[in-house]
Design a protein around this motif. Structure first.
Motif, PDB file in Angstrom:
ATOM      1  N   LEU A  84     -11.221   8.477  35.878  1.00 26.43           N
ATOM      2  CA  LEU A  84     -10.126   7.948  35.064  1.00 26.43           C
ATOM      3  C   LEU A  84      -9.642   6.641  35.680  1.00 26.43           C
ATOM      4  CD1 LEU A  84      -8.137  11.231  34.322  1.00 26.43           C
ATOM      5  CD2 LEU A  84      -9.579   9.919  32.742  1.00 26.43           C
ATOM      6  N   GLY A  85      -9.468   5.640  34.856  1.00 27.91           N
ATOM      7  CA  GLY A  85      -8.990   4.344  35.338  1.00 27.91           C
ATOM      8  C   GLY A  85     -10.096   3.378  35.719  1.00 27.91           C
ATOM      9  N   TRP A 128     -20.232  11.563  27.381  1.00 26.43           N
ATOM     10  CA  TRP A 128     -19.645  10.279  27.030  1.00 26.43           C
ATOM     11  C   TRP A 128     -18.300  10.099  27.724  1.00 26.43           C
ATOM     12  CZ3 TRP A 128     -19.315  14.177  23.169  1.00 26.43           C
ATOM     13  CH2 TRP A 128     -18.022  14.518  22.742  1.00 26.43           C
ATOM     14  N   HIS A 146      -9.985   2.659  20.707  1.00 21.85           N
ATOM     15  CA  HIS A 146     -10.905   3.367  21.587  1.00 21.85           C
ATOM     16  C   HIS A 146     -12.308   2.784  21.505  1.00 21.85           C
ATOM     17  CE1 HIS A 146      -7.769   6.423  20.692  1.00 21.85           C
ATOM     18  NE2 HIS A 146      -7.969   6.813  21.925  1.00 21.85           N
ATOM     19  N   LYS A 156     -16.125   4.327  22.588  1.00 22.05           N
ATOM     20  CA  LYS A 156     -16.826   5.521  23.069  1.00 22.05           C
ATOM     21  C   LYS A 156     -18.140   5.078  23.691  1.00 22.05           C
ATOM     22  CE  LYS A 156     -18.666   9.943  21.387  1.00 22.05           C
ATOM     23  NZ  LYS A 156     -18.696  10.880  20.240  1.00 22.05           N
ATOM     24  N   VAL A 186     -11.368   3.468  31.612  1.00 21.35           N
ATOM     25  CA  VAL A 186     -11.708   4.823  31.170  1.00 21.35           C
ATOM     26  C   VAL A 186     -10.419   5.645  31.084  1.00 21.35           C
ATOM     27  CG1 VAL A 186     -12.908   6.961  31.774  1.00 21.35           C
ATOM     28  CG2 VAL A 186     -14.014   4.734  32.174  1.00 21.35           C
ATOM     29  N   ILE A 187     -10.158   6.211  29.881  1.00 15.37           N
ATOM     30  CA  ILE A 187      -8.973   7.058  29.730  1.00 15.37           C
ATOM     31  C   ILE A 187      -9.332   8.513  29.486  1.00 15.37           C
ATOM     32  CG2 ILE A 187      -7.430   5.200  28.945  1.00 15.37           C
ATOM     33  CD1 ILE A 187      -7.844   6.337  26.058  1.00 15.37           C
ATOM     34  N   SER A 188     -10.596   8.795  29.224  1.00 11.46           N
ATOM     35  CA  SER A 188     -10.986  10.184  28.938  1.00 11.46           C
ATOM     36  C   SER A 188     -12.478  10.343  29.189  1.00 11.46           C
ATOM     37  CB  SER A 188     -10.674  10.524  27.469  1.00 11.46           C
ATOM     38  OG  SER A 188     -11.228  11.778  27.107  1.00 11.46           O
ATOM     39  N   PHE A 189     -12.846  11.505  29.776  1.00 11.66           N
ATOM     40  CA  PHE A 189     -14.266  11.885  29.792  1.00 11.66           C
ATOM     41  C   PHE A 189     -14.354  13.391  29.597  1.00 11.66           C
ATOM     42  CE2 PHE A 189     -12.890  11.159  34.185  1.00 11.66           C
ATOM     43  CZ  PHE A 189     -13.066  12.422  34.747  1.00 11.66           C
ATOM     44  N   ALA A 190     -13.490  13.871  28.705  1.00 10.89           N
ATOM     45  CA  ALA A 190     -13.456  15.310  28.439  1.00 10.89           C
ATOM     46  C   ALA A 190     -14.697  15.772  27.682  1.00 10.89           C
ATOM     47  CB  ALA A 190     -12.197  15.660  27.643  1.00 10.89           C
ATOM     48  N   GLY A 191     -15.319  14.883  26.932  1.00 11.96           N
ATOM     49  CA  GLY A 191     -16.516  15.263  26.188  1.00 11.96           C
ATOM     50  C   GLY A 191     -17.735  15.301  27.096  1.00 11.96           C
ATOM     51  N   ASP A 193     -10.116   2.272  26.721  1.00 14.58           N
ATOM     52  CA  ASP A 193      -8.861   1.998  26.004  1.00 14.58           C
ATOM     53  C   ASP A 193      -8.881   0.699  25.199  1.00 14.58           C
ATOM     54  OD1 ASP A 193      -8.884   0.197  28.092  1.00 14.58           O
ATOM     55  OD2 ASP A 193      -6.881   0.703  28.840  1.00 14.58           O
ATOM     56  N   VAL A 213     -14.507   7.554  27.226  1.00 15.51           N
ATOM     57  CA  VAL A 213     -13.751   6.774  26.252  1.00 15.51           C
ATOM     58  C   VAL A 213     -12.922   5.744  27.006  1.00 15.51           C
ATOM     59  CG1 VAL A 213     -12.018   6.862  24.410  1.00 15.51           C
ATOM     60  CG2 VAL A 213     -13.661   8.734  24.671  1.00 15.51           C
TER      61      VAL A 213
END
Lengths: 373, 373
Positions: free
Chosen positions: A331-332, A283, A317, A319, A275-280, A287, A285
């Protein structure tokens, strides 16, 4: 070639991502099951290296009892011979003198078979074998319903077999009778009907060969979706399955003879992502994208995480939708993905990371990655 | 890594197959056109190396006037720095201390930018930069409508920019504002509407940055499908296009502002295949399949042969329907294919075979092939 994404002894959750992961226990069970089945029926297992692309995997299949390996490309055969494999069938047509010379060069180190569906191919291979002073075992490929390569069954196949038998440097060994389209037909009765047609085509060709005074000592075909039917046909002598060692979503989507999801083999192959992002909202994202798994059979599936549903893939990516009760990602976090199609997925990677009991136990080079010529 | 499929000086029709072919004249025109356009509008061209995966291509883009390169992965950045590129933006989130340490290590040889959408990423990158004694230029990625990575525009973005500005080893440089989903919207008005939304999001974020006493010296985004809109917006300072150098069927399928097929750039990229079988009635088979081109955007298209229509792709084969008036194929005939999607197609190959006037003029290593970590 990229460096391996982990060292031996590395804990699973510290493997760098994206990585191609092999669950060694599941892999071993798959390899042993197919080998035992082939032995029990009395057919040879000629596992397909176009799937695994690795002489390390080939050696394990051979140790378990496989009689040899199939390849589609001369480059794959070269990698296997370098890795110590000594019995290889190129289950494909090879056109171009330079390629045939490469194939003839390894035929002094290994037993090599090659498929034909046109007299010009026979002449060219005969010249290459003669130049190198070797013998190549010739197979007539017949079209058993796949509609790709292969001559018509029966008389046309026997005519081509005769040309092989007469060609210096070649020896007529048998028939290539693979029905690729049958492998993924959704239901067992559909696959059964397709392979019944293939068996008839082989029988018809055997009769025509007999009229011509020839016989096929080897009839090679079958894949992970239909292998039992060919194996128990009485006419096939070799199985060419490849995906059985790994499985993928494409094979998991067909149903078995009991009408339930096809479960002959276990998923042993995963693309490990992080996992590199969960800003949304809703959901996360990871890598790993289309350069880490092949997408033409649809997106991969998240393995072993409740409430994580793969939504979309782009180049780098993935999603993943998160249900309300899914454990929130950090993250990670490592997320294992089951690829849609194992063969082109494996071809994207340079290493299998073999995992047992949560620790990296093996690093196997994918030494035929990219060997498409 | 595989050997190149040809030598310099080799005639086109003697290139071994499958091979990734670059029409150097078309490539040069594409590269020059985008560079000239960016210069004329006064924005920087930061070409995306995720597409080309090659420091050779990057050098040519830089020589033509690009201000730098984008990458998605640390491994790509490492390859570019080894190849002499000195200004790189990682247009993505990087998670894992080991990866950040690798990125910090090259930041002493090149100007490095990195995108963030979470405070934890900022802390981890700050620690890595401090350990290495370097400065990394931080970008806040904002979600401009793509729905993948990125914080919300406005206040949330300004808060994260503040954290970057305060973090040792980091310097706040600007905004990553790429709208990937907009690139392939079928019509120009749809793309225009999507990018208008992205421009508003950037403006809103710039205002929030101003309130926080910060400013974005760089706003980076845009792709091959929308680059004119961002370039002429007055708020974007850099274009991140990648596919423009090559084109593919995915971009050829959208329409331009005149309603006709999108023709800003020429097809310069082809997968060269060869006919290996025409035993079937009405079709032939070539030796390039899903390990030579990416299939998730659909099959490739036959280039420059009347009456040849691509029918189906499998792992190592392409099946091509022949119309009644098509020139009958011969074994070994070369067939050029335009891939559906250039980025994952290039990542399958180790070499660009650059052709000019029917002869191989250049062999460029795809040195970041497989560099997905």
């Amino acid at each position: 070639m990229q460096d391996p994404p982990a060292e031996i002894g590395c804990p699973f959750d510290q493997i760098d991502t994206p990585a191609l992961i092999l669950d060694l226990d599941a892999f071993d069970r798959n390899v042993a099951k197919m080998a035992a089945y082939a032995a029990s029926v009395g057919v040879g297992l000629r596992a397909h290296a176009k799937t695994h692309k690795s002489s390390e995997v080939a050696r394990r299949q051979m140790e378990a009892g496989a009689v040899g390996q199939c390849v589609q490309k001369v480059g794959e055969a070269e990698a296997l011979v370098s890795g110590g494999i000594r019995d290889i069938l190129v289950s494909n047509q090879v056109v171009a003198d330079a390629k045939l010379d490469r194939l003839a060069a390894i035929a002094s180190h290994a037993r090599i078979g090659l498929c034909f569906d046109h007299p010009e191919q026979v002449l060219a291979a005969s010249r290459a074998a003669s130049r190198a002073g070797v013998t190549i075992n010739g197979f007539v490929e017949i079209d058993v319903g796949m509609g790709r390569c292969g001559v018509a069954p029966g008389r046309a196949a026997a005519d081509l077999a005769n040309r092989i038998a007469d060609a210096p440097g070649l020896r007529f060994e048998g028939l290539q009778a693979y029905h690729g389209r049958a492998q993924h037909l959704p239901t067992a009765p559909e696959r059964e009907a397709a392979i019944r047609g293939a068996i008839q085509a082989v029988q018809q060709t055997r009769e025509a060969l007999g009229v011509a005074g020839l016989s096929a000592s080897t009839v090679s075909g079958a894949g992970t979706g239909t292998f039992r039917i060919e194996a128990e046909s009485g006419v096939y002598t070799e199985l060419q399955a490849g995906s059985y060692a790994f499985m993928d979503l494409d094979y998991a989507a067909i149903s078995g003879s009991d009408g339930r999801p096809y479960a002959e083999f276990e998923h042993s192959l995963f693309v490990l992502s992080a996992v590199i992002s969960f800003a949304g909202a809703g959901w996360c994202v990871v890598d790993a994208g289309l350069k880490s798994y092949s997408g033409e059979k649809g997106p991969p599936r998240v393995h072993g995480r409740e409430g994580y549903k793969f939504l979309g893939m782009s180049d780098e990516h993935g999603k993943i939708a998160l249900s309300d009760d899914a454990q929130p990602p950090r993250l990670g976090d490592k997320v294992a993905l089951i690829p849609g199609h194992c063969d082109p997925t494996i071809n994207l990677h340079d290493w299998y990371v073999g995992v047992r009991s949560g620790v990296v136990h093996e690093l196997w080079r994918i030494d035929a990655r990219g060997a498409s010529r």
